[in-house]
Motif scaffolding. Structure first.
Motif, PDB file in Angstrom:
ATOM      1  N   SER A 143      31.887  -4.268 -19.392  1.00 30.82           N
ATOM      2  CA  SER A 143      32.314  -2.876 -19.923  1.00 30.82           C
ATOM      3  C   SER A 143      33.218  -3.287 -21.305  1.00 30.82           C
ATOM      4  CB  SER A 143      33.083  -2.074 -18.923  1.00 30.82           C
ATOM      5  OG  SER A 143      32.510  -1.770 -17.679  1.00 30.82           O
ATOM      6  N   GLU A 198      30.521  -4.206 -23.984  1.00 31.28           N
ATOM      7  CA  GLU A 198      29.987  -3.018 -24.174  1.00 31.28           C
ATOM      8  C   GLU A 198      30.741  -2.144 -25.488  1.00 31.28           C
ATOM      9  OE1 GLU A 198      26.866  -2.004 -23.947  1.00 31.28           O
ATOM     10  OE2 GLU A 198      26.274  -4.087 -22.776  1.00 31.28           O
ATOM     11  N   ALA A 199      32.021  -2.070 -24.945  1.00 30.30           N
ATOM     12  CA  ALA A 199      32.840  -1.313 -25.927  1.00 30.30           C
ATOM     13  C   ALA A 199      32.925  -2.101 -27.142  1.00 30.30           C
ATOM     14  CB  ALA A 199      34.336  -1.320 -25.147  1.00 30.30           C
ATOM     15  N   THR A 233      29.509  -1.400 -28.731  1.00 27.62           N
ATOM     16  CA  THR A 233      29.376  -0.103 -29.408  1.00 27.62           C
ATOM     17  C   THR A 233      30.420   0.196 -30.632  1.00 27.62           C
ATOM     18  OG1 THR A 233      30.444   0.909 -27.678  1.00 27.62           O
ATOM     19  CG2 THR A 233      28.153   0.761 -27.404  1.00 27.62           C
ATOM     20  N   ILE A 270      37.807   1.036 -23.931  1.00 27.14           N
ATOM     21  CA  ILE A 270      36.636   1.037 -22.833  1.00 27.14           C
ATOM     22  C   ILE A 270      36.852   2.583 -22.140  1.00 27.14           C
ATOM     23  CG2 ILE A 270      36.098   0.243 -20.442  1.00 27.14           C
ATOM     24  CD1 ILE A 270      37.740  -2.448 -21.491  1.00 27.14           C
ATOM     25  N   HIS A 272      31.377   3.285 -21.101  1.00 27.52           N
ATOM     26  CA  HIS A 272      31.291   1.963 -21.271  1.00 27.52           C
ATOM     27  C   HIS A 272      31.537   1.192 -20.041  1.00 27.52           C
ATOM     28  CE1 HIS A 272      33.150   2.991 -25.361  1.00 27.52           C
ATOM     29  NE2 HIS A 272      32.043   2.222 -25.588  1.00 27.52           N
ATOM     30  N   ASP A 279      23.840   4.462 -24.957  1.00 33.24           N
ATOM     31  CA  ASP A 279      23.830   3.999 -26.338  1.00 33.24           C
ATOM     32  C   ASP A 279      23.782   4.911 -27.454  1.00 33.24           C
ATOM     33  OD1 ASP A 279      24.632   1.147 -25.790  1.00 33.24           O
ATOM     34  OD2 ASP A 279      22.274   0.723 -25.828  1.00 33.24           O
ATOM     35  N   LEU A 321      27.029   6.501 -27.660  1.00 35.65           N
ATOM     36  CA  LEU A 321      28.191   5.900 -27.875  1.00 35.65           C
ATOM     37  C   LEU A 321      28.295   4.738 -28.943  1.00 35.65           C
ATOM     38  CD1 LEU A 321      29.000   4.910 -24.130  1.00 35.65           C
ATOM     39  CD2 LEU A 321      30.277   6.294 -25.239  1.00 35.65           C
TER      40      LEU A 321
END
Length: 181
Positions: free
Chosen positions: A16, A19-20, A23, A28, A32, A64, A67
């Motif tokens: 996560s 992913e933050a 993106t 987060i 995420h 996606d 974000l």
């Protein structure tokens, strides 16, 4: 009752954060957390989603698209990534879901159920698009379990377990002052 965060959930939390950064945000959020869950892939939550007819790749694409910003966060700024208040709330709900179910290990399935209750726009939209509700997920989670009142725990026990486990998660991920604001 002691509660433990599963290795899978710990990995999802690490994903996560990635992913933050990928993106392009320093916080987060619940979206995420959802992306981290989907990125892990081999977990009970993804199996539950698949059982509901969800296409995991399509779910990732949906999140996606909502974000993603044009520029990611450089790895030199990794220590500046924090949890948003809404992500903190989702993680608290995750612990509560496990406690209410009488599960000693907090896993991806509990995170998914907590995300289904989130007021995060991306998560609400995705669950709506999938036609998946908290009730559906809860029924899948409880299928085959004996649901008796003895399996649940008091609110006080759940809150205390949540506090202890969140502190453990913070310690696993790094400096707590950087994670929780």
């Amino acid at each position: 009752m002691e509660m433990y965060i599963s290795d899978i959930l710990t990995k999802i939390l690490q994903y996560s954060k990635d992913e933050a950064m990928r993106t392009g945000t320093y916080q987060i959020g619940p979206g995420h957390l959802f992306l981290g869950l989907l990125r892990h892939g081999d977990n009970e939550a993804c199996r539950m989603l698949s059982e509901c007819g969800a296409d995991i790749a399509a779910c990732k694409g949906f999140l996606d698209s909502r974000l993603f910003k044009s520029v990611g966060i450089p790895y030199c700024d990794e220590d500046k990534i924090t949890l948003s208040r809404s992500a903190e709330n989702v993680l608290s709900m995750t612990m509560l879901e496990a406690s209410m179910a009488g599960d000693g290990e907090v896993g991806a399935d509990h995170l998914l159920m907590a995300l289904s209750k989130s007021v995060c726009t991306e998560c609400e939209s995705l669950f709506s698009m999938l036609g998946v509700s908290y009730r559906t997920l809860s029924e899948l989670h409880n299928r085959g379990k004996e649901n008796s009142p003895e399996n649940g725990h008091s609110t006080e026990e759940a809150v205390e377990a949540i506090k202890e486990e969140l502190i453990s998660v913070v310690e696993m991920l790094g400096d707590g002052s950087k994670i929780f604001s």
